[in-house]
Design a protein around this motif. Structure first.
Motif, PDB file in Angstrom:
ATOM      1  N   ALA A 146     -13.397   5.638   1.360  1.00  0.00           N
ATOM      2  CA  ALA A 146     -13.221   3.981   0.876  1.00  0.00           C
ATOM      3  C   ALA A 146     -13.834   3.178   0.533  1.00  0.00           C
ATOM      4  O   ALA A 146     -13.703   1.927   0.027  1.00  0.00           O
ATOM      5  CB  ALA A 146     -12.357   3.812   2.713  1.00  0.00           C
ATOM      6  N   ASP A 147     -15.010   3.739   0.715  1.00  0.00           N
ATOM      7  CA  ASP A 147     -16.302   3.217  -0.055  1.00  0.00           C
ATOM      8  C   ASP A 147     -16.563   2.157  -1.580  1.00  0.00           C
ATOM      9  O   ASP A 147     -16.852   1.050  -2.394  1.00  0.00           O
ATOM     10  CB  ASP A 147     -16.989   2.747   1.157  1.00  0.00           C
ATOM     11  N   ARG A 148     -16.032   3.821  -2.003  1.00  0.00           N
ATOM     12  CA  ARG A 148     -15.594   2.859  -3.170  1.00  0.00           C
ATOM     13  C   ARG A 148     -15.203   2.762  -3.820  1.00  0.00           C
ATOM     14  O   ARG A 148     -15.095   1.481  -4.737  1.00  0.00           O
ATOM     15  CB  ARG A 148     -16.032   4.919  -3.908  1.00  0.00           C
ATOM     16  N   VAL A 149     -13.657   2.238  -3.111  1.00  0.00           N
ATOM     17  CA  VAL A 149     -12.003   2.042  -3.629  1.00  0.00           C
ATOM     18  C   VAL A 149     -12.751   0.248  -3.322  1.00  0.00           C
ATOM     19  O   VAL A 149     -12.174  -0.461  -4.008  1.00  0.00           O
ATOM     20  CB  VAL A 149     -11.324   2.141  -2.741  1.00  0.00           C
ATOM     21  N   ALA A 150     -14.124  -0.129  -2.217  1.00  0.00           N
ATOM     22  CA  ALA A 150     -13.902  -1.230  -1.691  1.00  0.00           C
ATOM     23  C   ALA A 150     -15.039  -1.777  -3.498  1.00  0.00           C
ATOM     24  O   ALA A 150     -14.683  -2.943  -3.633  1.00  0.00           O
ATOM     25  CB  ALA A 150     -15.082  -1.860  -0.881  1.00  0.00           C
ATOM     26  N   GLU A 151     -15.949  -1.240  -3.807  1.00  0.00           N
ATOM     27  CA  GLU A 151     -16.752  -1.342  -4.158  1.00  0.00           C
ATOM     28  C   GLU A 151     -16.324  -1.363  -6.128  1.00  0.00           C
ATOM     29  O   GLU A 151     -16.525  -2.512  -6.247  1.00  0.00           O
ATOM     30  CB  GLU A 151     -17.789  -0.093  -5.018  1.00  0.00           C
ATOM     31  N   LEU A 152     -15.237  -1.005  -6.533  1.00  0.00           N
ATOM     32  CA  LEU A 152     -14.388  -1.032  -7.300  1.00  0.00           C
ATOM     33  C   LEU A 152     -13.628  -2.224  -7.694  1.00  0.00           C
ATOM     34  O   LEU A 152     -13.416  -2.529  -8.269  1.00  0.00           O
ATOM     35  CB  LEU A 152     -13.546   0.609  -8.193  1.00  0.00           C
ATOM     36  N   GLU A 153     -12.583  -2.127  -6.376  1.00  0.00           N
ATOM     37  CA  GLU A 153     -12.245  -3.502  -6.301  1.00  0.00           C
ATOM     38  C   GLU A 153     -13.033  -5.233  -6.432  1.00  0.00           C
ATOM     39  O   GLU A 153     -12.500  -6.045  -6.958  1.00  0.00           O
ATOM     40  CB  GLU A 153     -11.263  -3.040  -4.544  1.00  0.00           C
ATOM     41  N   SER A 154     -14.357  -5.102  -5.685  1.00  0.00           N
ATOM     42  CA  SER A 154     -15.085  -6.039  -5.983  1.00  0.00           C
ATOM     43  C   SER A 154     -15.690  -6.401  -6.934  1.00  0.00           C
ATOM     44  O   SER A 154     -15.999  -7.368  -8.008  1.00  0.00           O
ATOM     45  CB  SER A 154     -16.428  -5.700  -4.118  1.00  0.00           C
ATOM     46  N   ALA A 155     -15.674  -4.890  -8.235  1.00  0.00           N
ATOM     47  CA  ALA A 155     -16.797  -5.527  -9.491  1.00  0.00           C
ATOM     48  C   ALA A 155     -14.902  -5.054 -10.152  1.00  0.00           C
ATOM     49  O   ALA A 155     -15.774  -5.620 -11.842  1.00  0.00           O
ATOM     50  CB  ALA A 155     -17.128  -4.551 -10.174  1.00  0.00           C
ATOM     51  N   ASN A 156     -13.274  -5.745  -9.880  1.00  0.00           N
ATOM     52  CA  ASN A 156     -12.739  -5.519 -10.861  1.00  0.00           C
ATOM     53  C   ASN A 156     -13.554  -4.416 -11.818  1.00  0.00           C
ATOM     54  O   ASN A 156     -12.301  -4.695 -12.467  1.00  0.00           O
ATOM     55  CB  ASN A 156     -13.089  -7.664 -11.333  1.00  0.00           C
ATOM     56  N   ALA A 157     -12.925  -3.436 -11.477  1.00  0.00           N
ATOM     57  CA  ALA A 157     -13.060  -2.140 -12.333  1.00  0.00           C
ATOM     58  C   ALA A 157     -11.694  -2.054 -13.516  1.00  0.00           C
ATOM     59  O   ALA A 157     -11.025  -2.230 -12.301  1.00  0.00           O
ATOM     60  CB  ALA A 157     -13.477  -0.823 -11.367  1.00  0.00           C
TER      61      ALA A 157
END
Length: 370
Positions: free
Chosen positions: A26-37
């Motif tokens: 879940a924390d990686r999903v949040a990081e990817l979303e925040s970075a608009n990966a």
């Protein structure tokens, strides 16, 4: 019809869950979303390495590779993890359609690379206003392919986009390189915060080898499979949302007792469980029919897909709201996972037709059989 998962589907679901939990928590999903990966590259590479992206031997596709039941099992687990990868358009829809209807040249060019992760397929069938998926306004004629598609997932990382288009002889599906000079991508923010684009085609030259056979029936198959992928993603996302909400209801106390012990909360969770069961059963039925495991009458598979998409819209709406409401203020906290389930469920609800749109299509299909 036997709704028991096949051994292969069960094993692939477990494998996918293991990969998602290890690579994209879940924390990686949040990081990817925040970075608009544009994609979760690590997860996509792991899925490719596990042989989950397509047929390794397209020349012997019958009896080889993954069936629709199996790709749906994988898609459901990816939805449970809110995975940021184009598995639906690529593996559930794109690879099977190219395998079944692509020319020898297109199959040789695309499928082995698609299976190994060397090339990525996306799908463009939605248009803006006053259209139906079976009657696209994007046109293929002597001047090439021209028109605009909306809500095209993961287009920036795709190598090929499968496009529905109208010709003088009826609708067709064509395969277009995304890097063609006459293709323009514009990123579009969508509810689920996953990568989506508006794609413009400005007289793209499409060789005969890149026009898939089957005409309008291939368009229908492509749309059916893409909708089915959305249903599977919705089943996974809503199941995970309900599990997280039930856990929260067991732990969160109010007035000296767990809130899950209050009748109103328990009833909402029970209603959510029933909704997800309806979505799961209709998705399984549609996947079974599209896997070719049973003889079907014309239009039967599309009817099953529309029924599943209706449940994806209605169940997704209700379960997503239940998850947020039971979580209370936490459900609105953007640092918490609950809101991500809500956003994904809302996007799936409206993608490729909300409940009224799908019911309208379903009514027409049923009336045509009378």
């Amino acid at each position: 019809m036997d709704f028991t998962p096949t051994e292969a589907a069960t094993d692939l679901a477990k494998l996918t869950a293991d990969i998602v939990n290890r690579i994209s928590p879940a924390d990686r999903v949040a990081e990817l979303e925040s970075a608009n990966a544009p994609i979760d590259e690590r997860l996509w590479a792991e899925l490719a390495g596990a042989g989950l992206l397509g047929l390794a031997a397209p020349e012997s596709a019958e009896g080889a590779g993954l069936t629709t039941l199996e790709t749906v099992a994988v898609a459901t687990e990816l939805g449970r993890g809110l995975a940021r990868v184009p598995f639906g358009p690529h593996a559930v829809a794109g690879v099977p359609v190219v395998t079944a209807h692509g020319s020898d040249e297109l199959v040789a060019e695309l499928l082995t690379a698609a299976a190994t992760g060397g090339k990525t397929i996306t799908v463009a069938v939605e248009e803006d206003r006053n259209y139906t998926v079976a009657q696209p306004r994007t046109v293929l004629d002597g001047a090439g392919l021209s028109g605009t598609k909306v809500n095209v997932p993961y287009a920036a990382v795709a190598d090929v986009v499968l496009v529905s288009a109208a010709t003088p002889d009826g609708a067709v599906v064509v395969a277009v390189p995304v890097n063609d000079a006459n293709v323009t991508l514009t990123e579009t923010r969508v509810t689920g915060l996953t990568p989506a684009y508006t794609v413009e085609f400005n007289g793209v030259n499409v060789p005969a080898s890149h026009i898939l056979g089957g005409g309008a029936e291939t368009v229908t198959q492509l749309v059916d499979l893409l909708r089915l992928a959305i249903c599977a993603d919705q089943e996974g996302a809503t199941s995970a949302a309900l599990a997280a909400t039930a856990e929260y209801a067991r732990e969160r106390e109010q007035f000296g007792r767990a809130i899950g012990s209050f009748q109103a909360v328990a009833q909402r969770l029970a209603d959510a469980f029933i909704d997800i069961q309806g979505l799961s059963l209709t998705t399984t039925q549609a996947a079974w029919l599209l896997s070719g495991l049973a003889e079907t009458t014309p239009g039967e598979a599309t009817i099953a897909v529309d029924a599943a998409k209706f449940w994806a819209a209605e169940a997704g709406h209700r379960v997503a709201h239940t998850a947020v409401h039971v979580h209370g203020g936490v459900g609105l906290d953007t640092t918490h996972t609950a809101h991500r389930y809500f956003l994904r469920a809302k996007q799936n609800e409206f993608t490729l037709g909300n409940a009224p749109v799908v019911l309208d299509e379903l009514g027409d299909l049923l009336a045509a059989q009378v």
